[in-house]
Design a protein around this motif. Sequence first.
Motif, mmCIF file in Angstrom:
data_model
loop_
_atom_site.group_PDB
_atom_site.id
_atom_site.type_symbol
_atom_site.label_atom_id
_atom_site.label_comp_id
_atom_site.label_asym_id
_atom_site.label_seq_id
_atom_site.Cartn_x
_atom_site.Cartn_y
_atom_site.Cartn_z
ATOM 1 N N ASP A 98 0.883 -1.114 -0.179
ATOM 2 C CA ASP A 98 0.015 -0.035 -0.090
ATOM 3 C C ASP A 98 0.978 1.253 -0.048
ATOM 4 N N LEU A 99 1.940 1.156 0.590
ATOM 5 C CA LEU A 99 2.741 2.352 0.851
ATOM 6 C C LEU A 99 3.722 2.776 -0.472
ATOM 7 N N ILE A 100 3.910 1.496 -0.980
ATOM 8 C CA ILE A 100 4.755 1.633 -2.266
ATOM 9 C C ILE A 100 3.724 2.187 -3.329
ATOM 10 N N GLN A 101 2.472 1.683 -3.271
ATOM 11 C CA GLN A 101 1.618 2.286 -4.335
ATOM 12 C C GLN A 101 1.179 3.805 -4.205
ATOM 13 N N ARG A 102 1.379 4.161 -2.993
ATOM 14 C CA ARG A 102 1.019 5.669 -2.803
ATOM 15 C C ARG A 102 2.360 6.379 -3.067
ATOM 16 N N MET A 103 3.322 6.013 -2.784
ATOM 17 C CA MET A 103 4.677 6.453 -3.491
ATOM 18 C C MET A 103 4.902 6.605 -4.982
ATOM 19 N N ARG A 104 4.179 5.463 -5.637
ATOM 20 C CA ARG A 104 4.230 5.665 -7.141
ATOM 21 C C ARG A 104 3.484 6.962 -7.409
ATOM 22 N N GLU A 105 2.180 6.924 -6.794
ATOM 23 C CA GLU A 105 1.333 8.168 -7.029
ATOM 24 C C GLU A 105 1.912 9.507 -7.012
ATOM 25 N N THR A 106 2.504 9.506 -5.745
ATOM 26 C CA THR A 106 3.353 10.801 -5.474
ATOM 27 C C THR A 106 4.477 11.186 -6.303
ATOM 28 N N CYS A 107 5.240 10.065 -6.676
ATOM 29 C CA CYS A 107 6.269 10.400 -7.541
ATOM 30 C C CYS A 107 5.716 10.912 -8.865
ATOM 31 N N HIS A 108 4.684 10.201 -9.319
ATOM 32 C CA HIS A 108 4.262 10.710 -10.594
ATOM 33 C C HIS A 108 3.913 11.987 -10.583
ATOM 34 N N ILE A 109 3.219 12.601 -9.649
ATOM 35 C CA ILE A 109 2.876 14.168 -9.268
ATOM 36 C C ILE A 109 4.011 14.933 -9.427
ATOM 37 N N ALA A 110 5.059 14.558 -8.392
ATOM 38 C CA ALA A 110 6.239 15.287 -8.475
ATOM 39 C C ALA A 110 6.854 15.417 -9.732
ATOM 40 N N ARG A 111 6.792 14.224 -10.686
ATOM 41 C CA ARG A 111 7.487 14.140 -11.812
ATOM 42 C C ARG A 111 6.828 15.358 -12.897
ATOM 43 N N GLU A 112 5.424 15.483 -12.829
ATOM 44 C CA GLU A 112 4.505 16.486 -13.504
ATOM 45 C C GLU A 112 4.978 17.809 -13.037
ATOM 46 N N VAL A 113 5.133 17.837 -11.853
ATOM 47 C CA VAL A 113 5.453 19.372 -11.124
ATOM 48 C C VAL A 113 6.624 19.630 -11.685
ATOM 49 N N LEU A 114 7.768 18.811 -11.868
ATOM 50 C CA LEU A 114 9.114 19.218 -12.212
ATOM 51 C C LEU A 114 9.196 19.564 -13.680
ATOM 52 N N ASP A 115 8.468 18.729 -14.299
ATOM 53 C CA ASP A 115 8.248 19.134 -15.891
ATOM 54 C C ASP A 115 7.681 20.488 -16.131
ATOM 55 N N ALA A 116 6.586 20.766 -15.254
ATOM 56 C CA ALA A 116 5.933 22.014 -15.382
ATOM 57 C C ALA A 116 6.929 23.180 -15.261
ATOM 58 N N ALA A 117 7.982 22.941 -14.121
ATOM 59 C CA ALA A 117 8.958 24.068 -14.008
ATOM 60 C C ALA A 117 9.824 24.246 -15.244
ATOM 61 N N ALA A 118 10.235 22.855 -15.714
ATOM 62 C CA ALA A 118 11.305 22.926 -16.888
ATOM 63 C C ALA A 118 10.849 23.639 -17.906
ATOM 64 N N ARG A 119 9.675 23.588 -18.250
ATOM 65 C CA ARG A 119 8.852 24.215 -19.324
ATOM 66 C C ARG A 119 9.027 25.689 -19.451
#
Length: 405
Positions: free
Chosen positions: A151-172
């Motif tokens: 369960d914790l691993i799945q929550r981390m997958r979701e959180t890291c996916h959001i973090a990646r999208e946030v970083l990509d928004a900054a990169a643009r």
Amino acid sequence: MASESDVVDTSTLSCANCGKPANLQCPKCVELKLPREGSAFCTQECFKFSWSSHKSLHLKAKLSSSLSTVDLGHQSSVSLGEGWLYCLKGGRARTPKLPHFDWTGTLRPYPISSKRIVPAHIDKPDWADGGTPIVEPSSDFQRIVEIKSPDLIQRMRETCHIAREVLDAAARIIQPGVTTDEIDRVVHEATIAAGGYPSPLNYHFFPKSCCTSVNEVICHGIPDARKLEDGDIVNVDVTVYYKGVHGDLNETYFVGNVDEESRQLVKCTYECLEKAISIVKPGVRFREIGEVINRHASMSGFSVVKSYCGHGIGELFHCAPNIPHYGRNKAVGVMKAGQTFTIEPMINAGVWRDRMWPDGWTAVTADGKRSAQFEHTLLVTETGVEVLSGRLPTSPNVFPWLNSS
């Protein structure tokens, strides 16, 4: 120690720590003539418990009364705004006044905007209001490497996916003329829009929602009013707190036309992270990560920072294991399936040694030469590794050595 020398009206004042009726007052607050609200305590124990955060009020009061402008080297003087005061809270300044400092490179601190607001409905870590982590320092997972539940691993997958999208928004938005404060605004708003909290915000009183490290800054640069210039390199470090867990990653970007040495530095740093990730699997010793990184950086003519390392991550922002990036390190333990941690090599064009700016956060190269960094949050699987913060098909193609497909 709190004092009863001043008469405190217990019918109107409450303990700044627990809210009970208060009959003690901080003697320093009395000396500085600060309002009694927020300086009253019910017991010496409450006073001592609150001291690490309470003393920041004294520093802010001294700064407010003694300084209205400060010469930062890039213009005659600038207003000492709330943002700059904020980053000096909690004893982060070496002196109440910005001291003379032997700057190692050309970068200088610029004004910092006020703390950004997080809506009340967002789930927050325990430092969001007080500035001091409560659970993290005393957790058993500072010495034991946690094996995460499914369960914790799945929550981390979701959180890291959001973090990646946030970083990509900054990169643009990175280009000459954009301020690092604007990058922070994009990171903050994208994180909030996804339902997350920007983990760095108020972590040990860090004043912003991400770290932006330009040129000679190794890590923990504070977003400010300086405009990115053609030829700069800038690292953006994003961590998101969502569903009770953290996801952490960073990348270093080119700003306009960058010189060849800087391009090679950034490319080498990217390769160091990729090579380190490639050996992650159950049974591998944590210390081997540093050997792989050090070998590649040294062969490329660069050096590896030793003062900062990767770390365990999950429900805690930072925990065991520590992941040194340099060779001949003494990291203890072997990787096991279910562990999550970051690898985040910081590679310098010159010497590996670092220095700290007076703000207590900004780490810079000792010789003023440039530094680059890349980071991923990783999960050790039964057969290898899963890069939880990996690039997405929608991630901007900003690195020329990657296949555009």
